[in-house]
Every structure is written in C-alpha cells, then in structure tokens.
Design a protein around this motif. Sequence first.
Motif, mmCIF file in Angstrom:
data_model
loop_
_atom_site.group_PDB
_atom_site.id
_atom_site.type_symbol
_atom_site.label_atom_id
_atom_site.label_comp_id
_atom_site.label_asym_id
_atom_site.label_seq_id
_atom_site.Cartn_x
_atom_site.Cartn_y
_atom_site.Cartn_z
ATOM 1 N N PRO A 1 -7.802 1.481 -7.043
ATOM 2 C CA PRO A 1 -8.226 2.085 -5.889
ATOM 3 C C PRO A 1 -7.195 2.158 -5.046
ATOM 4 N N LEU A 2 -7.205 3.326 -4.183
ATOM 5 C CA LEU A 2 -6.213 3.655 -3.065
ATOM 6 C C LEU A 2 -6.134 2.560 -2.243
ATOM 7 N N ALA A 3 -5.123 1.829 -1.994
ATOM 8 C CA ALA A 3 -4.888 0.555 -1.251
ATOM 9 C C ALA A 3 -5.059 1.132 0.231
ATOM 10 N N ILE A 4 -4.319 1.943 0.804
ATOM 11 C CA ILE A 4 -4.382 2.528 2.375
ATOM 12 C C ILE A 4 -5.136 3.977 2.273
ATOM 13 N N PRO A 5 -6.426 4.126 3.142
ATOM 14 C CA PRO A 5 -7.157 5.195 2.808
ATOM 15 C C PRO A 5 -6.360 6.514 3.676
ATOM 16 N N SER A 6 -6.569 7.518 3.047
ATOM 17 C CA SER A 6 -6.173 8.729 4.143
ATOM 18 C C SER A 6 -7.089 9.088 4.969
ATOM 19 N N VAL A 7 -6.807 9.739 5.927
ATOM 20 C CA VAL A 7 -7.881 9.846 7.214
ATOM 21 C C VAL A 7 -8.867 11.105 6.380
ATOM 22 N N ALA A 8 -10.142 10.833 6.722
ATOM 23 C CA ALA A 8 -11.137 11.732 6.163
ATOM 24 C C ALA A 8 -10.575 13.100 6.340
ATOM 25 N N SER A 9 -10.538 13.891 5.344
ATOM 26 C CA SER A 9 -10.309 15.347 5.199
ATOM 27 C C SER A 9 -11.022 16.235 4.354
ATOM 28 N N TRP A 10 -11.131 17.595 4.835
ATOM 29 C CA TRP A 10 -11.888 18.666 4.458
ATOM 30 C C TRP A 10 -11.081 19.913 4.061
ATOM 31 N N TRP A 11 -10.964 20.206 2.878
ATOM 32 C CA TRP A 11 -10.183 21.260 2.821
ATOM 33 C C TRP A 11 -11.113 22.566 2.876
ATOM 34 N N CYS A 12 -10.965 23.567 3.716
ATOM 35 C CA CYS A 12 -11.743 24.604 3.959
ATOM 36 C C CYS A 12 -11.752 25.512 2.675
ATOM 37 N N ALA B 1 0.689 -1.279 0.113
ATOM 38 C CA ALA B 1 -0.001 -0.034 0.093
ATOM 39 C C ALA B 1 0.972 1.367 0.102
ATOM 40 N N VAL B 2 1.878 1.155 0.863
ATOM 41 C CA VAL B 2 2.810 2.432 0.940
ATOM 42 C C VAL B 2 3.546 2.412 -0.723
ATOM 43 N N ALA B 3 3.999 1.353 -1.227
ATOM 44 C CA ALA B 3 4.714 1.549 -2.606
ATOM 45 C C ALA B 3 3.704 2.221 -3.316
ATOM 46 N N GLN B 4 2.527 1.724 -3.682
ATOM 47 C CA GLN B 4 1.428 2.292 -4.380
ATOM 48 C C GLN B 4 1.253 3.637 -3.999
ATOM 49 N N ARG B 5 1.249 4.341 -2.847
ATOM 50 C CA ARG B 5 1.022 5.618 -2.584
ATOM 51 C C ARG B 5 2.172 6.633 -3.020
ATOM 52 N N ALA B 6 3.496 5.855 -3.148
ATOM 53 C CA ALA B 6 4.492 6.672 -3.418
ATOM 54 C C ALA B 6 4.459 6.851 -5.175
ATOM 55 N N ARG B 7 4.107 5.730 -5.625
ATOM 56 C CA ARG B 7 4.001 5.795 -7.262
ATOM 57 C C ARG B 7 3.006 6.643 -7.624
#
Length: 834
Positions: A345-356, A96-102
């Motif tokens: 799909p993203l293998a490891i999800p990011s924590v839910a985030s909202w850009w204001c 999952a980390v390797a995918q995120r880096a790619r």
Amino acid sequence: MPAGIFDTYPLAADRFDEMLAERGKARPHWRGLVERLQSLSDQLLDRRADFVRDAIESDGVTYSVHADPKGTSRPWELDMLPLVLDGDEWERLAAAVAQRARLLDAIMADLYGPQDLLLEGLLPPALVFGQPGYKWPCHGIRPASGRFLHLYAVDLGRSADGRWWAIGDHTQTPSGAGYALQNRIIVSRAFPDTFRKLHVQTLAAFFRGLQENLARMAPSGGETPLVVLLTAGPFSETYFEHAFLARYLGFPLVEGRDLTVRDDTVYLKTLRGLRRVHAILRRLDDDYCDPLELRSDSALGVPGLLGAVAAGRVLIANALGSGVLESSAIFGFLPAISERLLGEPLAIPSVASWWCGEAPALEYVLEHLDELVIKPAFASMRMASVFGHTLKGEARRQLVESIRAQPHAYVAQEWVKLSQAPVWTGRAERPLASRSVGFRLLAAATPNGYAVMPGALARAAPSSGVEVLTMQRGGLSKDTWVRARGPVRRASLLKKRLGVIDLLYTGSDIPSRVGENLFWMGRHAERTESSARLLRAALSRVSESPEDSTAELAGLLAAARRIGAVPDIDAQGAAEAPPLASLEATLLAAVSDLRRPGSVAANLRALSENALHVRERLSTDNWHVLNRLEQALHPAPVTVDQALAALDHVMLSCISLAGFALDDMTRDEGWRFLIFGRRIERLAGLAGLIAMVLQADEEECEEMLEWLLEAANSIVTYRARYRRTPELLPVVHLLVFDTSNPHSVCFQLHSLERYMHRSEQELGHPPSPLLTAISERLRHFDLTLLEAEHCAPGRAELAALLAEAEETAYALSDDMHRRFFIHTAKPAVVEVAA
C-alpha cells in the motif's frame, strides 16, 4: 526573547502547530530551540535576523521572478527560525518518500515501455496521452542506468489531525535541494551552538551520494566519467541554485550551446577541444532539451541528445519525458498502482483528488466546489490554484464554464488546512507570527533504492490567511532540522580515498563559453576601474577648484567622450569646459546613467552579467565583492561628493577583484583568459588615452599630464621617483616603456606575449605575431625625440605607434574569439607596418 512572548503567538484551533502542542507547551523535539530563543534578548535576536539577511545578500542568493516589480532577481526570502522534526517521525517520512519515488520510477518504466497500466485500466489513456507531458519520441527508450528518476521531490503538508499528505510531485527537474543546502549553511551559522546541541542531521552525505551515484551509473566504458549540470542560463528562475549545486557537487555548469552530439555521443566544447560527457544532471524542461526530436524552436537544448540517450551513450537525470508524472490528476490512481507494481500500500497518501476528465469526478467537483481547490491538470498549464470557497458570482460562473468546456484540463483536490509554524517578524508587539507551512522533501537514486535528504526546503506563507505557498508570490523559506538520537558525525563531499577512475586533468573541462565570459569579465572589470579613475579625476577637480582646472577638465571631458561615458552632444570643443552646472550633470550621468555605454554603471552591469554566467567558478569571497560592487551606485549619486564616494567604493572593489584574480584562482585556462581580458583591455585603454594626450597641442598636452598619471594609477610612482611636477619625457617613459610598472603599455605587451606562449604549449594554438611586431617597434622608439623643448614630431610618431598598439589589442581580442570561443576561422593575419 522573554518567556512571555509566547502569549502573543497565535494558536489556531483548526490547525496543527509545528512548535506548540496543546495548552501552548513546546513539543519535545522543539524544546532545545525554544529554550535557546528564550535566553536571547530582543537585540540579539534582531542581530541574528540581520545576519541572515546580510548572508543572503552577500552570497547573492536569488530567485528570479519575471515581470516582477522588485526586479527579475529578487533576494531569496529566508526566515531565521528553523522548523524542527522528530527523528522517529522523520524515519517514517523518509521511508514513505523513498517508496513514492520507487513507485513513480516504476510508472515511468511502464508508460515508456509495455504500458501495462493502461491495458489493465489502472490509468486512463486520455490522462497520459492527452497531455503535453508525455513525449512520444521517448517511448521504447530504456535509460542507460535503468533508472528514470535520479532526483525526486515531493511537496508534503500536515493536516489538522497531524497526518501527512502528498500535495505535489516533482519529477522533471526537481528544484529545492540547493536552496535547502544554502538555508542550512546560513541558519546553522546563525544558531551554531543550538545546531550542535540538538544533534541535527547533516545534508552532506545526501549530496555526496548524488554525486557518486551519477558517476557510478553513467555509461563511462572505463573512462573517467564527466558529469555536467545543464541549465537554461541566467534567466532561469532558479539559476542561483544551478550555479550553487554545480560548484558544490563539482560538476561543470553548462548551457545547451556548450554541448554537441557526434555519432550518438555527447561532447563538451572546451578550450582544449571536445571532451565526452557521460552524464547530464539537467535543469532544463523536457520540451527544450532536443530541438530535433522535441520542441523544434528551442534554442536552449542539444540537437541529437535523444539519439545519444537511445544509444545508451549518456545518462540523463531525470530521464526525458518524466514531466508526465507531474500531473496531480494521477494522484487518485496511485493507491491501486502501488499495489500492482510494488505489491504494497501507498505509505503516504496523496491528498484526495478528482480528475475532471472522468464524468463522475466532474459532477462531484461541481457539486462540492466550496470544499475543493481547483488546479491545472498538467504542469505545462499556466494557471494558479483557485480555492473554490473564495469564488462568488461571475467569477464562480466563469470557472464552472471553463471546467465544463475542458474538463480534462482540471483537477480538484481536497482543501487541506496546512499546519502552522512560527516566523520571526521582529515587531515589538508580536515578534513571532504563525504562518501556514509546507515541506519539500528530496530523494536521490542509489543502487539499492532511494536515499532521502535528512531535511527539507520548508516554505511559509507570506502572511496570515494565505494558503498558497510559492516563492513567486513572496513566500518565505525555512531550514528544516531533523533531530538525531545522538551526536552527528561531520560529513564531507570528499571521498576517503581516490581511485584511478577519479583522476582528472586540471582545467580540461572548461567550456568555451565559460572561457569567453571570463575573458569579458576581465575586460569589463578593467574597463570599470579605468572609467572610474578617469571620472574621479574629473569630479575631484570640479569639487575643489573648477575655475583653476578649465584646461584639465577640457581634456578629461575629451577622454570621457572617447570611452563613451560622455556623449558627443555634450562636447564644447577641446579647449574649454562647459558651465559648472552643466559639467556636474554631465559627469554625474557619466557615473550612473545606464543609457551611456561607457558609463561606470553600464560597465558594472556588463561585468555583473559576465560574472553571473561563470558564478560556479567564483569563490564566495569573490562573489561577495561582486555583490557589493553591483550595489555601489544604488541609489544613483546626485551630488559630486556622493559620486566621489561611490567611485572610491567601485575602485576598491575592482582592486579586490584584481587581487582575487592574482591570488585566489587556480592557474588554469579559465584564469588565463580572465587575465587575457584584463591585459588586452588595459593595453587598449592606456595606448588610446596616451595617444590622445600626445596628439593635443603642446600646451594642452602639458596640462593633461597630471590627470593622465592619475587615470593610469601611476601618480604615486611618478612623485616618489621624480619629486617634481609632471613633465612629458618621464611621464611617457613611466606609462609607455617602463616594464616594471604594471600600468605601462610595454608591461601589458610583455605579459600578453608570455601568456600567449603558455597557451601555445597547453592549447596548441600558436601566438599571434601582432604582439611581437608592435613590441619591437616600441622597443626601437628613440626617446631622445622627446627631449627637445618643442617635440611635436616625436609626439606624433609615438602617438601613431600607440594608436597601432590600441588597434593590435582589439585585433588580438577578435583573433582569440575566432580561435577559442567560436572555433570557426584560422587565425586572422593583420598587416603591421614595418
């Protein structure tokens, strides 16, 4: 550790515990470590905790926190208990980390290339162009290797249901790899048997891959690739890691002033001249890398660096402009981007985030503030994370107003209650405590994707109830053990076989700055030892019989004033010493008062600063001695006996440093400049001190001979050779003319002449004529002038010669600076009287 200790370990119902499963049973991959801990007594565990602390101190592992009351370089905090991860779970995490880096590398390629993500609405233009992390001068530049991210780090946390979440990306100058390796070295030595039995995966292969791939991807054009590690210098908060990684990977550690760009090519300024640099592993933020194109007031970067990158003449890891991806406001857009760029799909999800910066997100954040963590949207913003549920009244109102005023500057994230893990407290009532923990995983680029380091820099909160994991706020670090299915083969950074491209000329890549710091390290080491010997001679007379040593103490004070250890306002004339109480206070201050430029403490500080700049070139044993030496005067001695003990410690450590210089360092140019510094300083100090004694009245001169021998570290030789009280002629012969005495003036001159001729052969600079001239004049001095009972003319003539020898030493030092360190003028010609 008794089995009942787990009865006091606090389990939280609303958090995932890394060590214990339900009902307090150890998880399968933890059992080996738990059983080992149970077999050890409290005393043995305390010893292992002491071992970890001592190793941190001995190795000088630090993390700099500016404006910190504990000091700018505080010792690294490491818990002795590792975190253990199951091998199968790790494989999923690594993928999952390797995918995120790619994915992030592909986003970089798009943002600084065609910008299709912006055209297709997958990323808001305001989020990219509205932040300082996007560097317009970098647009259109394709890295020489085709990779934007060569080293990537991601902060992960585990929620109460056991799921992993990405909390933060580090794409600009990711830190943590060196600290993780240092943690592994120390903790694996604290539990060596357990480390082997658990089949823990090693880290060396990851670093070998980083080392090899940077060299392989560099645009070398058939040349032997030179990879350097660029640092901001000792004031960087992670400077220890920079120096440690440079030494471990075999890369020269350089600062911006060590590099120059000519014809779109980066060169390293070395003692031999300019040498081309093919790749730069940078630990310097984007803004500071090139004052011509990025931040004009930067004194840390390399003018023209971006031009060399654009020309494809140098590889920069990571690519300039990569700080744009460190904005956590991007998190919410990554799932769709992953599908677009990677087709998965993203293998490891990011924590839910909202850009204001988006109106719907802004309203949601303000309505659900108690459930969220408010963070700065951009890495360049200096703002701590704020947990919404902790804000009440006026503080809450001010935050809401700030968000409404500048919504684009804030991002909100779901509050993930991080997992907990045990830390060792050593307290009898509760040896184990639970702390919130997070994991920083690192990935390095390879020709086929990304390789993830089989371990992590784990961080634990400083106390219970604290959710922010940061070393700046006193957090702990932990080693992370990843279990393998079977025995692990020992790995090494050494290649199995070297090729022609790997051949290097020894010592050819020593920067001029490193040579200068080694030169001054030698001078300050010698200055520290000589001032310590002089003050020990004075304090020992104060301690034993000050009434019988008045004349000697007067001379010693004059010598101390001469080197700046005692200020002129303390002078009471050369013929008498001040009252005993005043004398003790004066000498104690000469040992420990940093405000006095010639004090032992001031010389020690200067020595430590020089050593810090060349840390990657010092052996571990050498650095251990330097660390102990730095602590020799802490706390400052307040009695004569304490001062004598401290000075003994200082001198023993200085002798160890001299031994390392002669027996522990490769004889390259760097070593030679270290020796130059020692010899020049000893020449100047000896010649000046002996000249001062010879210029005194005849009776005073005789009184000074014994302490002069002590200060010159030659009293034992004199007594063994002559077996009588010191007399002028044999003392002068031993300290000035005896070339078999390493503490004589002529020995220093002959040594310097020999080293200068060697430098002429290797560096192409002719030796200075100053040494030969003064050596010849001393060689022709008639010692029979000192045979007479009253030999004032002979003493005056020799004192004048020695004063010239002292001036020659300082002139030689200035000449070396011009020739080798600042590369400006031709060698200065100093007239020497015939």
